[in-house]
Design an enzyme around this catalytic site. Structure first.
Site, short mmCIF file in Angstrom:
data_model
loop_
_atom_site.label_atom_id
_atom_site.label_comp_id
_atom_site.label_asym_id
_atom_site.label_seq_id
_atom_site.Cartn_x
_atom_site.Cartn_y
_atom_site.Cartn_z
N GLY A 122 -7.38 60.46 56.11
CA GLY A 122 -7.10 59.03 56.01
C GLY A 122 -5.61 58.77 56.05
N GLY A 188 7.54 82.20 37.56
CA GLY A 188 7.21 81.01 36.78
C GLY A 188 6.21 81.34 35.69
N VAL A 282 5.65 78.03 40.65
CA VAL A 282 6.82 77.31 40.15
C VAL A 282 6.57 75.80 40.07
CG1 VAL A 282 8.48 79.05 40.90
CG2 VAL A 282 7.84 77.21 42.46
N GLY A 283 5.31 75.43 40.05
CA GLY A 283 4.98 74.02 39.88
C GLY A 283 4.36 73.42 41.13
N HIS A 456 -19.30 74.44 7.88
CA HIS A 456 -18.75 75.76 7.54
C HIS A 456 -19.73 76.84 7.98
CE1 HIS A 456 -16.73 78.96 5.37
NE2 HIS A 456 -17.91 79.31 4.88
P1 FAD Z 1 -6.34 66.89 44.06
O1 FAD Z 1 -7.31 67.58 43.21
O2 FAD Z 1 -5.23 67.68 44.66
O3 FAD Z 1 -7.18 66.20 45.22
C1 FAD Z 1 -6.57 65.46 46.23
C2 FAD Z 1 -7.48 65.50 47.44
O4 FAD Z 1 -6.98 64.60 48.41
C3 FAD Z 1 -7.52 66.87 48.11
O5 FAD Z 1 -8.84 67.29 48.23
C4 FAD Z 1 -6.88 66.64 49.48
O6 FAD Z 1 -7.49 67.41 50.51
C5 FAD Z 1 -7.17 65.16 49.70
N1 FAD Z 1 -6.25 64.52 50.63
C6 FAD Z 1 -4.89 64.55 50.61
N2 FAD Z 1 -4.40 63.80 51.61
C7 FAD Z 1 -5.47 63.30 52.28
C8 FAD Z 1 -5.62 62.48 53.41
N3 FAD Z 1 -4.56 61.98 54.06
N4 FAD Z 1 -6.87 62.17 53.83
C9 FAD Z 1 -7.96 62.66 53.18
N5 FAD Z 1 -7.88 63.43 52.10
C10 FAD Z 1 -6.66 63.74 51.65
N6 FAD Z 1 -5.68 70.59 35.54
C11 FAD Z 1 -6.35 70.43 34.38
O7 FAD Z 1 -6.47 69.31 33.89
N7 FAD Z 1 -6.92 71.51 33.75
C12 FAD Z 1 -6.83 72.76 34.24
O8 FAD Z 1 -7.35 73.71 33.65
C13 FAD Z 1 -6.13 72.96 35.45
N8 FAD Z 1 -6.02 74.20 35.98
C14 FAD Z 1 -5.39 74.35 37.19
C15 FAD Z 1 -5.30 75.62 37.72
C16 FAD Z 1 -4.69 75.82 38.95
C17 FAD Z 1 -4.62 77.21 39.52
C18 FAD Z 1 -4.16 74.69 39.65
C19 FAD Z 1 -3.52 74.88 40.99
C20 FAD Z 1 -4.23 73.42 39.11
C21 FAD Z 1 -4.84 73.23 37.87
N9 FAD Z 1 -4.92 71.97 37.28
C22 FAD Z 1 -5.57 71.82 36.09
C23 FAD Z 1 -4.35 70.78 37.93
C24 FAD Z 1 -5.46 69.96 38.60
O9 FAD Z 1 -6.10 70.76 39.56
C25 FAD Z 1 -4.86 68.73 39.24
O10 FAD Z 1 -4.16 67.98 38.27
C26 FAD Z 1 -5.96 67.84 39.82
O11 FAD Z 1 -6.72 68.52 40.79
C27 FAD Z 1 -5.36 66.58 40.44
O12 FAD Z 1 -6.37 65.76 40.90
P2 FAD Z 1 -6.13 64.76 42.10
O13 FAD Z 1 -7.47 64.17 42.39
O14 FAD Z 1 -5.00 63.87 41.81
O15 FAD Z 1 -5.66 65.67 43.33
P1 AMP Z 2 4.86 74.79 35.58
O1 AMP Z 2 5.67 73.57 35.94
O2 AMP Z 2 4.21 74.74 34.23
O3 AMP Z 2 3.88 75.14 36.66
O4 AMP Z 2 5.91 76.01 35.52
C1 AMP Z 2 6.69 76.43 36.61
C2 AMP Z 2 7.78 77.32 36.05
O5 AMP Z 2 8.46 77.99 37.13
C3 AMP Z 2 8.85 76.57 35.27
O6 AMP Z 2 8.88 77.06 33.96
C4 AMP Z 2 10.15 76.87 36.02
O7 AMP Z 2 11.24 77.06 35.15
C5 AMP Z 2 9.83 78.18 36.75
N1 AMP Z 2 10.67 78.44 37.95
C6 AMP Z 2 10.98 77.58 38.94
N2 AMP Z 2 11.77 78.17 39.90
C7 AMP Z 2 11.97 79.47 39.50
C8 AMP Z 2 12.68 80.62 40.04
N3 AMP Z 2 13.35 80.57 41.20
N4 AMP Z 2 12.65 81.77 39.33
C9 AMP Z 2 11.95 81.86 38.16
N5 AMP Z 2 11.29 80.82 37.62
C10 AMP Z 2 11.26 79.63 38.26
#
Ligand code: FAD
Ligand code: AMP
Length: 483
Positions: A122, A188, A282-283, A456
């Site tokens: 979209g 990270g 790294v985020g 408990h």
């Molecule tokens: P997303 O889940 O990223 O979904 C966005 C969707 O939009 C995607 O499917 C994408 O394909 C679609 N999209 C993008 N652009 C378009 C377009 N132009 N047209 C059609 N579709 C599109 N959060 C927690 O709360 N608890 C957890 O334990 C947790 N664990 C995590 C572990 C990992 C390894 C990672 C990577 C993330 C984790 N998170 C966790 C974060 C969580 O996954 C995200 O905060 C959450 O998925 C965000 O939801 P969202 O709907 O905003 O985006």
């Molecule tokens: P989060 O935002 O919780 O996913 O954490 C990402 C982490 O990656 C943060 O704590 C950052 O300080 C760390 N980070 C980002 N860039 C670097 C780098 N070049 N080397 C080591 N750590 C990094």
């Protein structure tokens, strides 16, 4: 002729699909467009959370925890397992099966709620029109009274360690390894780095986490962060703080390919480490690529997030944005609540999200969970406060389960006694902190929580005791303050 809907949602992650379902429940003609494809190329809902985030990471954390218990601590219970074997590919398959079940579940929910589900991309045009390109490349335009952008986020990549999908991986790759790496580097030591590092550590990798910041989990309550650091170290995670990665070199070929990572320590020294695999954690950054036509009227902020007000309205009338693509913590439940709020606001309700009470969890073992303000933030606010701490080692239930690392820390206002925050590292911390989140939503004081009858023996009693401790009334530990 263009299709006309009340609501078009772009993105079917936890923010988008929840918004679409709620909008349809409220009687709005709703369509949700999703571009994600599974490994076979088929369109699939669920976004990051279901496909490569919350769910698959928890599946592997639970599997690897069982293996760790069998190979490390189960003997203490008088159980002596013989010939424990690891089948990584079966573990990954189990994870994939759960993902499939849940993403398929969204299709079912869409159907039950009469949400039209489209797979493809979209793009927001001017005047609440959305260009829809299906997965065969056909383009059409959908008109709507409201458009909700829920396009989520994607991993940040750093030029010093470019993802090659083979040796240098992002978090998605870190959930799909076919064998346990001998030496695993993680850049990270944040939430995702700790979770993925834990999975592979438990399965046998030597894991080194390189973290640029000097403080461990710098945005968390530092007393709980220190306790967490101790526990993680005890589990064998080599967490190197103040180590900024400055470069990486692929060495060798084929199966013997490795990556040499160079990094700088906070005292300016250069060092290197060689790993079989490297996961970059790294985020994440907001995802808006190809999403916004130049004249769509939606603004981005300086971080590249879609700019919204407290009700998730963008600058363009009738266009909303929710979830990871807007400001605030990148958490699935935060996005879902925003999705509900937007759907309800579209029909004129006054729904709000309480951004002050959003639980945050790291699903290591034990879990680390928090809600509300941490001690550093309260101190900075200048408000007088009191703290109640209860260690799990004093919890009968935690001892019985042989799971007594960690503590509950509850912070309350010194004068009003109102609960300001709660920070837990310990067994089931995620579920325990939710109890405090509920109490906080109802404006509870520490005394209120202390007056509630807790079953408990439960882990929840640790929350009860921490609330009592804040007022010097804890029963099962000596009180620091007598009141
Ligand atoms: P997303 O889940 O990223 O979904 C966005 C969707 O939009 C995607 O499917 C994408 O394909 C679609 N999209 C993008 N652009 C378009 C377009 N132009 N047209 C059609 N579709 C599109 N959060 C927690 O709360 N608890 C957890 O334990 C947790 N664990 C995590 C572990 C990992 C390894 C990672 C990577 C993330 C984790 N998170 C966790 C974060 C969580 O996954 C995200 O905060 C959450 O998925 C965000 O939801 P969202 O709907 O905003 O985006
Ligand atoms: P989060 O935002 O919780 O996913 O954490 C990402 C982490 O990656 C943060 O704590 C950052 O300080 C760390 N980070 C980002 N860039 C670097 C780098 N070049 N080397 C080591 N750590 C990094």
């Amino acid at each position: 002729m263009a299709d006309k809907y009340d609501v078009v949602v772009i993105g079917a992650g936890p923010a988008g699909y929840v918004c679409a379902i709620r909008a349809a429940q409220l009687g709005l003609k709703t369509v949700c467009i999703e571009k994600w494809r599974d490994k076979s190329g088929k369109g699939v809902n669920g976004g990051t959370c279901l496909n490569v985030g919350c769910i698959p990471s928890k599946a592997l954390l639970d599997s690897s925890h069982k293996y760790w218990e069998l190979s490390h601590s189960i003997q203490d219970h008088g159980i002596v397992p013989k010939d424990v074997e690891l089948d990584v590919s079966a573990m990954i398959k189990r994870k994939d099966k759960i993902v499939k079940q849940l993403t398929g579940g969204i299709a079912g929910l869409f159907k039950a709620n009469k949400v039209t589900s489209l797979f493809g991309t979209g793009k927001l045009l001017a005047d609440r029109k959305v260009e829809y390109k299906d997965n065969d490349g056909n383009v059409s335009v959908i008109e709507a009274d409201n458009v909700v952008i829920a396009s989520g986020s994607q991993p940040i990549d750093i030029p010093v360690a470019p993802i090659d999908g083979e040796v240098i991986l992002d978090s998605s790759g870190g959930l799909d390894l076919e064998e346990v790496p001998g030496r695993l580097g993680v850049i990270g030591a944040g939430v995702i780095g700790l979770e993925l590092g834990s999975v592979w550590r438990r399965l046998g990798s030597e894991v080194i986490l390189l973290e640029a910041m000097e403080d461990f989990l710098a945005i968390m309550d530092q007393q709980v962060a220190r306790e967490t650091h101790k526990i993680m170290k005890k589990q064998g995670l080599d967490i190197r703080l103040g180590c900024r990665v400055t470069g990486s070199k692929i060495k060798g070929r084929g199966k013997s390919k490795k990556v040499e990572v160079s990094y700088q320590t906070s005292d300016g020294k250069e060092a290197t480490e060689t790993f079989d695999k490297l996961i970059v954690c790294v985020g994440r950054r907001p995802f808006t690529e190809g999403l916004l036509a130049p004249d769509c009227g939606v603004d981005l902020d300086e971080r590249g997030s879609i700019f919204v007000n407290e009700h998730c309205a963008t600058n363009a009338p009738g266009v909303w944005a929710v979830g990871d693509v807007v400001r605030g913590p990148m958490l699935a439940h935060k996005g879902s609540e925003e999705g509900v709020m937007v759907a309800e606001r579209i029909v004129g309700q006054k729904t709000q999200v309480n951004y002050d009470i959003i639980p945050n969890v790291i699903y290591t073992h034990p879990e680390v969970a928090s809600v509300g303000l941490n001690e550093e933030q309260v101190k900075q606010s200048g408000e007088p406060y009191k703290v109640g701490v209860f260690p799990f080692v004093a919890s009968g239930r935690a001892l019985a389960a042989d799971d007594s690392d960690g503590m509950v820390k509850l912070i309350a206002h010194e004068k009003t006694d109102r609960i300001l925050g709660c920070h837990i590292v310990g067994p089931s911390a995620a579920d325990l902190v939710q109890q405090v989140a509920i109490a906080m939503e109802f404006g509870s004081t520490a005394e209120d929580l202390g007056m509630i009858v807790f079953g408990h023996p439960t882990l929840s009693e640790a929350v009860h005791e921490a609330a009592l401790a804040a007022n010097g009334h804890a029963i099962h530990i000596p009180n620091k303050t007598k009141r």
